[in-house]
Design a protein around this motif. Sequence first.
Motif, short mmCIF file in Angstrom:
data_model
loop_
_atom_site.label_atom_id
_atom_site.label_comp_id
_atom_site.label_asym_id
_atom_site.label_seq_id
_atom_site.Cartn_x
_atom_site.Cartn_y
_atom_site.Cartn_z
N ILE A 80 17.83 1.89 -48.23
CA ILE A 80 18.95 1.81 -47.28
C ILE A 80 18.98 3.07 -46.44
O ILE A 80 19.00 4.18 -46.97
CB ILE A 80 20.29 1.66 -48.03
CG1 ILE A 80 20.28 0.36 -48.82
CG2 ILE A 80 21.47 1.64 -47.09
CD1 ILE A 80 20.59 0.53 -50.23
N THR A 81 18.94 2.90 -45.12
CA THR A 81 19.03 4.04 -44.20
C THR A 81 20.36 3.92 -43.47
O THR A 81 20.63 2.88 -42.86
CB THR A 81 17.87 4.01 -43.19
OG1 THR A 81 16.65 3.87 -43.92
CG2 THR A 81 17.82 5.27 -42.36
N VAL A 82 21.18 4.98 -43.53
CA VAL A 82 22.46 4.93 -42.83
C VAL A 82 22.58 6.12 -41.88
O VAL A 82 22.19 7.23 -42.22
CB VAL A 82 23.67 4.89 -43.79
CG1 VAL A 82 23.65 3.66 -44.65
CG2 VAL A 82 23.76 6.11 -44.67
N ASP A 83 23.07 5.85 -40.68
CA ASP A 83 23.37 6.90 -39.70
C ASP A 83 24.88 6.91 -39.51
O ASP A 83 25.47 5.87 -39.20
CB ASP A 83 22.69 6.59 -38.36
CG ASP A 83 21.18 6.75 -38.46
OD1 ASP A 83 20.73 7.88 -38.72
OD2 ASP A 83 20.45 5.74 -38.31
N LEU A 84 25.48 8.11 -39.70
CA LEU A 84 26.94 8.15 -39.62
C LEU A 84 27.42 9.55 -39.25
O LEU A 84 26.64 10.51 -39.22
CB LEU A 84 27.55 7.71 -40.95
CG LEU A 84 26.92 8.24 -42.26
CD1 LEU A 84 27.38 9.63 -42.55
CD2 LEU A 84 27.29 7.33 -43.40
N ASP A 85 28.72 9.64 -38.95
CA ASP A 85 29.33 10.95 -38.68
C ASP A 85 29.45 11.72 -40.00
O ASP A 85 29.70 11.14 -41.05
CB ASP A 85 30.73 10.76 -38.08
CG ASP A 85 30.65 10.10 -36.70
OD1 ASP A 85 29.55 10.11 -36.12
OD2 ASP A 85 31.68 9.57 -36.23
N GLU A 86 29.31 13.04 -39.89
CA GLU A 86 29.28 13.88 -41.09
C GLU A 86 30.52 13.71 -41.97
O GLU A 86 30.45 13.75 -43.19
CB GLU A 86 29.15 15.35 -40.65
CG GLU A 86 28.79 16.28 -41.79
CD GLU A 86 28.46 17.68 -41.28
OE1 GLU A 86 28.34 18.55 -42.14
OE2 GLU A 86 28.34 17.89 -40.07
N GLU A 87 31.68 13.48 -41.34
CA GLU A 87 32.94 13.41 -42.11
C GLU A 87 32.95 12.25 -43.11
O GLU A 87 33.69 12.29 -44.10
CB GLU A 87 34.14 13.29 -41.15
CG GLU A 87 34.06 12.07 -40.28
CD GLU A 87 35.23 11.95 -39.30
OE1 GLU A 87 36.37 11.87 -39.77
OE2 GLU A 87 34.97 11.93 -38.09
N PHE A 88 32.13 11.22 -42.86
CA PHE A 88 32.14 10.05 -43.76
C PHE A 88 31.07 10.12 -44.84
O PHE A 88 31.03 9.25 -45.71
CB PHE A 88 31.95 8.76 -42.95
CG PHE A 88 32.95 8.56 -41.85
CD1 PHE A 88 34.30 8.54 -42.13
CD2 PHE A 88 32.53 8.38 -40.53
CE1 PHE A 88 35.24 8.37 -41.12
CE2 PHE A 88 33.45 8.21 -39.51
CZ PHE A 88 34.81 8.20 -39.81
N SER A 89 30.17 11.12 -44.78
CA SER A 89 29.00 11.09 -45.67
C SER A 89 29.39 11.15 -47.15
O SER A 89 28.80 10.46 -47.97
CB SER A 89 28.02 12.21 -45.32
OG SER A 89 28.67 13.45 -45.35
N SER A 90 30.41 11.94 -47.50
CA SER A 90 30.77 12.04 -48.92
C SER A 90 31.30 10.71 -49.46
O SER A 90 31.00 10.32 -50.59
CB SER A 90 31.81 13.14 -49.14
OG SER A 90 32.97 12.86 -48.39
N LYS A 91 32.07 9.97 -48.61
CA LYS A 91 32.60 8.66 -49.03
C LYS A 91 31.45 7.68 -49.30
O LYS A 91 31.48 6.91 -50.26
CB LYS A 91 33.49 8.07 -47.93
CG LYS A 91 34.86 8.68 -47.84
CD LYS A 91 35.63 7.93 -46.78
CE LYS A 91 36.98 8.56 -46.51
NZ LYS A 91 37.59 7.99 -45.32
N ILE A 92 30.45 7.70 -48.40
CA ILE A 92 29.33 6.76 -48.53
C ILE A 92 28.49 7.11 -49.75
O ILE A 92 28.08 6.21 -50.51
CB ILE A 92 28.47 6.75 -47.24
CG1 ILE A 92 29.29 6.21 -46.06
CG2 ILE A 92 27.19 5.93 -47.41
CD1 ILE A 92 29.81 4.79 -46.23
N ILE A 93 28.25 8.41 -49.98
CA ILE A 93 27.47 8.81 -51.16
C ILE A 93 28.20 8.37 -52.43
O ILE A 93 27.59 7.83 -53.36
CB ILE A 93 27.22 10.34 -51.16
CG1 ILE A 93 26.27 10.70 -50.01
CG2 ILE A 93 26.63 10.80 -52.49
CD1 ILE A 93 26.13 12.18 -49.73
N ASP A 94 29.52 8.54 -52.45
CA ASP A 94 30.31 8.13 -53.62
C ASP A 94 30.23 6.62 -53.83
O ASP A 94 30.03 6.14 -54.94
CB ASP A 94 31.77 8.58 -53.42
CG ASP A 94 32.65 8.14 -54.58
OD1 ASP A 94 32.27 8.43 -55.73
OD2 ASP A 94 33.70 7.52 -54.35
N SER A 95 30.37 5.84 -52.73
CA SER A 95 30.35 4.38 -52.87
C SER A 95 28.96 3.89 -53.30
O SER A 95 28.83 2.92 -54.03
CB SER A 95 30.78 3.69 -51.58
OG SER A 95 29.77 3.77 -50.61
#
Length: 307
Positions: free
Chosen positions: A104-119
Amino acid sequence: PIDPPTMSITISVNSSPLAGTEGKKLTSTQIRERLITEAQNNVGITFSQNTNVDSFVISGRGELMLEILLTQMRREGFEMTVSPPKVLYQKDENGNKLEPIEEITVDLDEEFSSKIIDSMNRRKGKLLDLKDTGKDKKRLIFHAPTRGLMGYTSRFLTLTKGTGVINRIFHGYGKFEGEMDGRKNGALISMATGKAVAFAIFNLQARGEMFVTHNDPVYAGMIVGLTPKPGDMIINVMKGKQLTNMRTQGTDENVVLTPVRKMSIAEQLSMLNTDEALEITPKSLRLRKAILDPHERKKSEKSAASI
């Protein structure tokens, strides 16, 4: 070589009390012919028939391929019942269980990265790489089991407030990652057949999230909402207001219903437990228990528990 199928669903005839009210193609013969045609034209899909003549197993590469097939059949006027998706496991030469892993490759704003890593961690995903791709932008690469990613795209869009981009590709078979948490919410199940009433839904909203609104057709055994706690609850969404000739101030306040969340086929399939199914018709998607009768359901639960 073409990637092997990683996921399968069982499609059967629509057996709900509302069968035949919205679609034109209802019989098992019509469904079977349509699925055989699809398997001949689409190299990524395999078709097999169950011992039960009226149900067919379709395997494909991931949820999107299966969702596209179900959406096409819906538009052609089919009605059907779909079982929860199953991941196709394999065994290595030592007899160990292997499961499909996706990259899975995801491109996102830095502020959301911790939420995505957790999920992703909750779905047994492993973070392989983290790059800067511009001002306050990140690219994350994960390996995660297919079974944890059912309906994940909509969750991803919620977490990134619609700004993230996600790409998924089949990586290969890896070792089985162990059990994964299923749905923790219990189901709110309708106790009777008829039309839902705004007054009843308004009073039941405190019990959990509702999937039906005023005047929607419901039937016994249909899932009309989810509770925040585990454990199913049987409710009556057709209980109208007692009409008396007494009028007091404050009794006739406006009934305000929370809007119903619109969910895709993949999202609804990802919510299903093993004893549930999804009814698909050209106009509606309805979650339901596989066994509609509450007494039969109890019996089957008892017999399953005693095994």
